[in-house]
Design a protein around this motif. Structure first.
Motif, PDB file in Angstrom:
ATOM      1  N   LEU A   9       0.836  -1.206   0.000  1.00  0.00           N
ATOM      2  CA  LEU A   9       0.000   0.000   0.000  1.00  0.00           C
ATOM      3  C   LEU A   9       0.870   1.255   0.000  1.00  0.00           C
ATOM      4  CD1 LEU A   9      -2.747   1.387   0.094  1.00  0.00           C
ATOM      5  CD2 LEU A   9      -2.728   1.097   2.588  1.00  0.00           C
ATOM      6  N   ILE A  10       1.907   1.279   0.819  1.00  0.00           N
ATOM      7  CA  ILE A  10       2.819   2.432   0.859  1.00  0.00           C
ATOM      8  C   ILE A  10       3.461   2.637  -0.517  1.00  0.00           C
ATOM      9  CG2 ILE A  10       5.000   3.282   1.822  1.00  0.00           C
ATOM     10  CD1 ILE A  10       4.149   1.891   4.487  1.00  0.00           C
ATOM     11  N   ASP A  11       3.895   1.539  -1.143  1.00  0.00           N
ATOM     12  CA  ASP A  11       4.523   1.634  -2.465  1.00  0.00           C
ATOM     13  C   ASP A  11       3.548   2.193  -3.503  1.00  0.00           C
ATOM     14  OD1 ASP A  11       6.832   0.597  -1.372  1.00  0.00           O
ATOM     15  OD2 ASP A  11       6.493  -1.445  -2.136  1.00  0.00           O
ATOM     16  N   GLU A  12       2.309   1.697  -3.491  1.00  0.00           N
ATOM     17  CA  GLU A  12       1.311   2.162  -4.461  1.00  0.00           C
ATOM     18  C   GLU A  12       0.956   3.630  -4.227  1.00  0.00           C
ATOM     19  OE1 GLU A  12       0.223   0.698  -7.235  1.00  0.00           O
ATOM     20  OE2 GLU A  12       1.679  -0.841  -6.697  1.00  0.00           O
ATOM     21  N   LEU A  13       0.780   4.027  -2.968  1.00  0.00           N
ATOM     22  CA  LEU A  13       0.476   5.427  -2.664  1.00  0.00           C
ATOM     23  C   LEU A  13       1.637   6.326  -3.063  1.00  0.00           C
ATOM     24  CD1 LEU A  13      -1.217   4.964   0.826  1.00  0.00           C
ATOM     25  CD2 LEU A  13      -2.345   5.721  -1.279  1.00  0.00           C
ATOM     26  N   LEU A  16       1.719   7.868  -6.555  1.00  0.00           N
ATOM     27  CA  LEU A  16       0.806   8.962  -6.901  1.00  0.00           C
ATOM     28  C   LEU A  16       1.578  10.274  -6.996  1.00  0.00           C
ATOM     29  CD1 LEU A  16      -2.168   8.069  -4.523  1.00  0.00           C
ATOM     30  CD2 LEU A  16      -2.054   7.725  -6.997  1.00  0.00           C
ATOM     31  N   PRO A  17       1.186  11.162  -7.907  1.00  0.00           N
ATOM     32  CA  PRO A  17       1.901  12.439  -8.035  1.00  0.00           C
ATOM     33  C   PRO A  17       1.740  13.281  -6.768  1.00  0.00           C
ATOM     34  CG  PRO A  17      -0.034  12.371  -9.477  1.00  0.00           C
ATOM     35  CD  PRO A  17       0.091  11.027  -8.853  1.00  0.00           C
ATOM     36  N   GLY A  18       2.841  13.835  -6.310  1.00  0.00           N
ATOM     37  CA  GLY A  18       2.809  14.711  -5.144  1.00  0.00           C
ATOM     38  C   GLY A  18       2.813  13.983  -3.820  1.00  0.00           C
ATOM     39  N   VAL A  19       2.867  12.660  -3.834  1.00  0.00           N
ATOM     40  CA  VAL A  19       2.887  11.887  -2.590  1.00  0.00           C
ATOM     41  C   VAL A  19       4.280  11.295  -2.429  1.00  0.00           C
ATOM     42  CG1 VAL A  19       1.888   9.955  -1.302  1.00  0.00           C
ATOM     43  CG2 VAL A  19       0.428  11.346  -2.778  1.00  0.00           C
ATOM     44  N   ARG A  26       2.125   7.822   5.949  1.00  0.00           N
ATOM     45  CA  ARG A  26       1.078   8.417   6.798  1.00  0.00           C
ATOM     46  C   ARG A  26      -0.308   8.013   6.306  1.00  0.00           C
ATOM     47  NH1 ARG A  26       4.059  12.768   7.346  1.00  0.00           N
ATOM     48  NH2 ARG A  26       3.214  13.837   5.543  1.00  0.00           N
ATOM     49  N   ILE A  27      -0.533   8.086   4.986  1.00  0.00           N
ATOM     50  CA  ILE A  27      -1.835   7.729   4.410  1.00  0.00           C
ATOM     51  C   ILE A  27      -2.115   6.246   4.630  1.00  0.00           C
ATOM     52  CG2 ILE A  27      -3.180   7.561   2.280  1.00  0.00           C
ATOM     53  CD1 ILE A  27      -1.535  10.036   1.274  1.00  0.00           C
TER      54      ILE A  27
END
Length: 197
Positions: A9-13, A16-19, A26-27
Motif C-alpha cells: 500500500l505504501i509503495d502504491e500510494l 501517486l503524483p505529489g505523494v 502516513r496515508i
C-alpha cells in the motif's frame, strides 16, 4: 520498510503524483486505522471513477458520458476555443466565470526530456476541429512554464497559416506555475489581458 500488504500500500500510494514516501506511509497507516466502512467507500469510489469516467469525444475533458458538460452546453460559443494541457486546467478557468467558449484538452505539454512530442498530444484532433472554420480565436492557456511555452509556440506556428487569431493568456500568472494553483482573480485578469502570439 514494512512487510506484506502495508508495504504494498505504501509503495502504491508513493507512486501517486505529489505523494512522497513519508506522506505515503502516513496515508497507509491512516487507512489501516480507519473505519472499514470509510475504507470500503474509498475503494468503491476509486473503482467507480475507473468504470464511469472517460474523456469527452469532442474536447477530451473528463466526462461520464460521450460529451462533457461544457460540450453539451448550448449556451457556449463555438467561435473561441481555449487550449489547455489537462482537465484540471478547465476547472481552474471555469472557476473564474470569465470564459464562455469551448475547450480542447491536449493531454499534456511538449517535453522532449520526458519523451513527449507533438504526436503524443491531441494536436491532430485540435487541427481537425479548427479546420471546420467555426473557430475565430484560439486561446493558448498552457501552463506558464518551459513545456507550456514550447507547446504554445508550436501550436501558434501550426495555426497562424489558418487565419485564426491566436492569443495567449496575459501576465499575472507566475512563470513556472500551474494553472490549477492560480487564484480566480489572477486567472481572470490573465484572461482579460490575453495577447496575440
Amino acid at each position: 520498510m514494512y512487510e506484506g500488504a502495508i508495504q504494498d500500500l505504501i509503495d502504491e500510494l508513493g507512486r501517486l503524483p505529489g505523494v512522497g514516501p513519508k506522506s505515503a506511509q502516513r496515508i497507509a497507516f491512516h487507512v489501516l486505522s480507519a473505519d472499514p466502512a470509510d475504507v470500503n467507500r474509498l475503494a468503491t469510489t476509486l473503482r467507480k471513477v475507473k468504470e464511469l469516467v472517460r474523456f469527452c469525444t469532442i474536447c477530451f475533458n473528463v466526462a461520464e458520458s460521450e460529451q462533457c458538460r461544457v460540450c453539451r452546453d448550448p449556451r457556449r460559443g463555438n467561435e473561441v476555443l481555449c487550449v489547455v494541457e489537462e482537465p484540471k486546467d478547465v476547472v481552474a478557468i471555469e472557476r473564474t466565470g470569465e470564459f464562455r467558449g469551448r475547450y480542447h484538452v491536449l493531454g499534456g505539454a511538449i517535453n522532449p526530456l520526458e519523451g513527449i512530442g507533438p504526436d503524443n498530444l491531441r494536436i491532430r484532433e485540435l487541427m481537425a476541429r479548427l479546420s471546420s472554420g467555426e473557430v475565430k480565436e484560439l486561446i493558448l492557456a498552457t501552463d506558464p512554464n518551459t513545456e507550456g511555452e514550447a507547446t504554445a509556440t508550436y501550436l501558434a506556428l501550426m495555426v497562424k497559416p489558418m487565419g485564426i487569431a491566436v492569443t495567449r493568456l496575459a501576465s499575472g500568472l507566475p512563470v513556472g506555475g500551474d494553472l490549477e494553483y492560480a487564484d480566480e482573480i489572477t486567472l481572470g485578469r490573465a484572461f482579460e489581458g490575453r495577447r496575440a502570439v
